[in-house]
Scaffold this active site. Sequence first.
Site, PDB file in Angstrom:
ATOM      1  CG  ASP A   1     -42.218  20.533  15.476  1.00 12.78           C
ATOM      2  OD1 ASP A   1     -42.488  19.737  14.546  1.00 12.78           O
ATOM      3  OD2 ASP A   1     -41.305  20.329  16.288  1.00 12.78           O
ATOM      4  CD  GLU A   2     -45.072  16.001  13.758  1.00  6.92           C
ATOM      5  OE1 GLU A   2     -46.210  15.528  13.756  1.00  6.92           O
ATOM      6  OE2 GLU A   2     -44.179  15.603  13.004  1.00  6.92           O
ATOM      7  N   PRO A   3     -48.661  20.167  15.163  1.00  7.47           N
ATOM      8  CG  PRO A   3     -49.920  21.602  13.808  1.00  7.47           C
ATOM      9  CD  PRO A   3     -48.579  20.903  13.910  1.00  7.47           C
TER      10      PRO A   3
ATOM     11  CG  HIS B   1     -45.050  13.061  10.545  1.00  8.30           C
ATOM     12  ND1 HIS B   1     -44.389  13.798  11.493  1.00  8.30           N
ATOM     13  CD2 HIS B   1     -44.095  12.495   9.775  1.00  8.30           C
ATOM     14  CE1 HIS B   1     -43.085  13.670  11.309  1.00  8.30           C
ATOM     15  NE2 HIS B   1     -42.879  12.885  10.276  1.00  8.30           N
TER      16      HIS B   1
END
Length: 87
Positions: free
Chosen positions: A5-7, A38
């Site tokens: 998740d959003e690394p 993103h």
Amino acid sequence: MLLLDEPAAGLDSTESLWLGERLRGIRDSGITILMVEHDMGPVLSLCDRIHVLNFGELIASGSPREIRANQQVSQAYLGTSHVKVVA
């Protein structure tokens, strides 16, 4: 399977490239990666299949090439002034 998740959140461009190389190695070893991100750079360079959400609504699915060419994705992530209008 590796879930991320959003690394790339909070990483500068050099760190993001480093992360992409590490993730590519993991992927190439046969491990499936499911990633929410993103930053489109790592997504487009790493993923075989991409699903794009805008405010919780699925607006596109496809290969990185298809996603790059999708005007709805460009509009959602870049704004209407960056969208190439085809007459």
